[in-house]
Design a protein around this motif. Structure first.
Motif, PDB file in Angstrom:
ATOM      1  N   ARG A   1       0.840  -1.193   0.000  1.00 44.58           N
ATOM      2  CA  ARG A   1       0.000   0.000   0.000  1.00 44.58           C
ATOM      3  C   ARG A   1       0.881   1.251   0.000  1.00 44.58           C
ATOM      4  NH1 ARG A   1      -2.811   0.454   5.959  1.00 44.58           N
ATOM      5  NH2 ARG A   1      -0.944   0.272   7.272  1.00 44.58           N
ATOM      6  N   PRO A   2       0.361   2.355  -0.537  1.00 44.18           N
ATOM      7  CA  PRO A   2       1.156   3.580  -0.559  1.00 44.18           C
ATOM      8  C   PRO A   2       1.238   4.249   0.807  1.00 44.18           C
ATOM      9  CG  PRO A   2      -1.004   3.998  -1.504  1.00 44.18           C
ATOM     10  CD  PRO A   2      -0.935   2.520  -1.229  1.00 44.18           C
ATOM     11  N   THR A   3       0.466   3.751   1.762  1.00 47.34           N
ATOM     12  CA  THR A   3       0.454   4.314   3.111  1.00 47.34           C
ATOM     13  C   THR A   3       1.632   3.754   3.890  1.00 47.34           C
ATOM     14  OG1 THR A   3      -1.962   4.256   2.956  1.00 47.34           O
ATOM     15  CG2 THR A   3      -1.021   4.769   5.105  1.00 47.34           C
ATOM     16  N   VAL A   4       2.782   4.351   3.711  1.00 56.74           N
ATOM     17  CA  VAL A   4       3.999   3.850   4.361  1.00 56.74           C
ATOM     18  C   VAL A   4       4.283   4.563   5.683  1.00 56.74           C
ATOM     19  CG1 VAL A   4       5.066   3.074   2.210  1.00 56.74           C
ATOM     20  CG2 VAL A   4       5.405   5.428   2.974  1.00 56.74           C
ATOM     21  N   ALA A   5       3.443   5.530   6.044  1.00 58.08           N
ATOM     22  CA  ALA A   5       3.564   6.215   7.329  1.00 58.08           C
ATOM     23  C   ALA A   5       2.192   6.237   7.991  1.00 58.08           C
ATOM     24  CB  ALA A   5       4.098   7.629   7.143  1.00 58.08           C
ATOM     25  N   PRO A   6       1.615   5.042   8.267  1.00 59.84           N
ATOM     26  CA  PRO A   6       0.244   4.969   8.751  1.00 59.84           C
ATOM     27  C   PRO A   6       0.067   5.682  10.088  1.00 59.84           C
ATOM     28  CG  PRO A   6       1.379   2.869   9.086  1.00 59.84           C
ATOM     29  CD  PRO A   6       2.282   3.721   8.248  1.00 59.84           C
ATOM     30  N   PRO A   7      -1.138   6.257  10.305  1.00 51.82           N
ATOM     31  CA  PRO A   7      -2.309   6.227   9.422  1.00 51.82           C
ATOM     32  C   PRO A   7      -2.355   7.380   8.423  1.00 51.82           C
ATOM     33  CG  PRO A   7      -2.898   7.218  11.492  1.00 51.82           C
ATOM     34  CD  PRO A   7      -1.455   6.835  11.630  1.00 51.82           C
TER      35      PRO A   7
ATOM     36  N   CYS B   1       2.146   9.917  -1.724  1.00 50.65           N
ATOM     37  CA  CYS B   1       3.439   9.737  -2.390  1.00 50.65           C
ATOM     38  C   CYS B   1       4.162  11.067  -2.589  1.00 50.65           C
ATOM     39  CB  CYS B   1       3.255   9.004  -3.719  1.00 50.65           C
ATOM     40  SG  CYS B   1       2.630   7.315  -3.520  1.00 50.65           S
ATOM     41  N   VAL B   2       4.130  11.885  -1.575  1.00 50.98           N
ATOM     42  CA  VAL B   2       4.805  13.182  -1.571  1.00 50.98           C
ATOM     43  C   VAL B   2       5.988  13.121  -0.611  1.00 50.98           C
ATOM     44  CG1 VAL B   2       4.571  15.616  -0.868  1.00 50.98           C
ATOM     45  CG2 VAL B   2       2.751  14.514  -2.205  1.00 50.98           C
ATOM     46  N   ASP B   3       7.083  13.778  -0.960  1.00 48.33           N
ATOM     47  CA  ASP B   3       8.176  13.992  -0.010  1.00 48.33           C
ATOM     48  C   ASP B   3       7.775  15.161   0.878  1.00 48.33           C
ATOM     49  OD1 ASP B   3       9.745  11.940  -0.898  1.00 48.33           O
ATOM     50  OD2 ASP B   3      11.226  13.190  -1.911  1.00 48.33           O
TER      51      ASP B   3
END
Length: 377
Positions: free
Chosen positions: A198-204, A209-211
Motif C-alpha cells: 500500500r502507498p500508506t507507508v507512514a500509517p495512518p 506519495c509526496v516527499d
C-alpha cells in the motif's frame, strides 16, 4: 484473531444469526406494554442490528481491504519503525533493506509447488535513504524457480492499493498473482515479479506519495529505496525498461506520478480510476508546508504543462457511467497526447464504479499492457 481473519467474520455472522433466531423466539413473550418487555424488545433489536452491521462491515473489509488490523481500524497504528543505521547494516551486520519474513503458496492449480504455481513472499522493506519501513508481498512466477531460468532476470511491476487499503487485498480481493499466473501460462504476458503494497507507508497518514517537508519522504522511498532493495535481493532487471508501476485510486495517482517524475526508474505507470492532483484533507495533513513548487508538481496536469515531457508510458482507466474521474481522465489523455515523448493508453468502460469489481475487469488488460512495455534486460 486479526481483523481480516475468516474466523472473526464467521463468528460475527454466527452471532448475528443466533441473535436473529433468539429475537424471533422471544418476541411473543415480549409482546406487551410492560416496561420490562419494551426494554427487552429494544435490547434485542439493537443487539441484532449491531451484530448484522458488524458482520456486514467485516465482510466489506474482507472484500475491499480498508483496514489491515484492529489498531489500523481504531487509528492506533503507530508511525514508522526504523531499523537502519548509517552504514546500511544492523547490529549483527547481516540484515539488508529487504527481509523475507514468511512464504506462502499462490491460489492456483499446483500452487503448492513453486516451480508450478510460483510463490508469495511476505517481506519487510527498509529504506536506506528515507528510513521508511514498510511491509510488502512479492509474487515470484514459476519460472523464477525453474532450473532452466536460473540465470534469468525478470521485469518488476510495483502494485499499489488505494487509501487506506491493505496489501493483502491485492492478493485476496484483486487477485493480482492469480491473474499474472494465468496470463503468463497462456502466453498473453511475460513472467513478471509483482511487489504488492500500500502507498500508506507512514500509517495512518495518507502522504499521497509526496516527499513531505520535515516528514515522510514517500516519493523518494518508491522512486529510490524500493527499487534498490528489490534489486539487491531478487534477480530483476535494473534498467528502467524492467520496471513498471500500477495502482488503483490513490495508488493509481501515485503510479502515474512516479512514472512521470521518475522515468529513469519506471518505464511505465498505470492508474486504475486515478485522480490527477494530491488532495489535502484531514487524512493527509499539510503535505506541502507552503512549498508551491512541491504543490504544483503534485498536480499532474500542471506538471505536464510546465515541465519537460517525460519519456515514459502511461495508462489510465475510467468509466462513462459510475466514475467521477471520467471527464478529467479525458482531459488528461488529451494533454498527454500533445506532450511527446510521453505515451498514453486508456481503458474506458461503459459502466463501472470505484470498486474492486471494476478493477478486476481492468487488471488483465493492464498487466498485458505493462508486459508489452517492459523487458527483463
Amino acid at each position: 484473531m486479526g481483523l481480516t481473519s475468516n474466523k472473526v467474520l464467521a463468528l460475527a455472522v454466527l452471532f448475528a444469526v443466533l441473535l436473529f433466531a433468539g429475537t424471533v423466539a422471544c418476541w411473543p413473550r415480549l409482546a406487551c406494554r410492560d416496561p420490562r418487555a419494551v426494554a427487552g424488545r429494544v435490547a434485542l433489536l439493537t443487539a441484532t442490528q449491531v451484530a448484522v452491521f458488524v458482520s456486514v462491515g467485516l465482510g466489506a473489509n474482507q472484500a475491499f481491504g480498508f483496514y489491515a488490523s484492529w489498531a489500523d481500524l481504531f487509528g492506533r497504528e503507530s508511525g514508522q519503525g526504523v531499523v537502519v543505521d548509517h552504514d546500511g547494516h544492523d547490529a549483527g551486520g547481516t540484515a539488508g533493506p529487504l527481509e523475507v519474513v514468511d512464504t506462502g503458496q499462490v491460489n492456483v492449480p499446483g500452487g503448492a509447488r513453486p516451480r508450478t504455481g510460483g510463490q508469495l513472499q511476505k517481506v519487510d522493506l527498509v529504506g536506506r535513504r528515507t528510513r521508511i519501513a514498510s511491509r510488502a508481498y512479492v509474487y515470484l512466477p514459476p519460472e523464477y524457480f525453474q532450473p532452466r531460468h536460473r540465470t534469468r532476470t525478470f521485469p518488476v511491476a510495483v502494485v499499489l492499493t488505494g487509501y487506506p487499503g491493505t496489501a493483502e487485498a491485492l492478493i485476496k480481493g484483486l487477485h493480482y498473482p492469480q491473474t499474472a499466473h494465468a496470463l503468463a501460462k497462456d502466453g498473453r504476458m511475460q513472467p513478471m515479479i509483482l511487489v504488492m503494497m500500500r502507498p500508506t507507508v507512514a500509517p495512518p497518514r495518507d502522504t499521497e506519495c509526496v516527499d513531505v517537508p520535515g516528514g515522510p519522504r514517500t516519493e523518494s522511498f518508491f522512486a529510490e529505496d524500493l527499487p534498490d532493495a528489490v534489486s539487491h535481493h531478487y534477480r530483476v532487471g535494473r534498467k528502467p525498461v524492467s520496471w513498471g508501476i500500477v495502482g488503483d485510486s490513490t495508488g493509481g495517482y501515485c503510479a502515474l506520478k512516479l512514472a512521470m517524475h521518475h522515468p529513469r526508474t519506471y518505464a511505465a505507470g498505470a492508474g486504475l480510476s486515478p485522480y490527477y492532483r494530491a488532495p489535502t484533507d484531514r487524512t493527509t495533513g499539510d503535505l506541502f508546508h507552503g512549498d508551491e513548487e512541491l504543490r504544483n508538481s503534485a498536480d499532474l496536469m500542471w506538471y505536464l504543462r510546465h515541465r519537460p515531457a517525460p519519456d515514459t508510458s502511461l495508462l489510465v482507466s475510467s468509466s462513462r457511467q459510475g466514475e467521477s474521474n471520467y471527464r478529467e481522465t479525458l482531459r488528461f489523455i488529451d494533454l498527454v497526447e500533445a506532450r511527446k515523448p510521453t505515451r498514453i493508453s486508456s481503458i474506458i468502460l461503459d459502466s463501472g464504479g470505484h470498486n474492486f469489481n471494476t478493477w478486476r475487469r481492468e487488471i488483465p488488460a493492464t498487466l498485458q499492457w505493462l508486459s508489452g512495455r517492459l523487458s527483463d534486460r
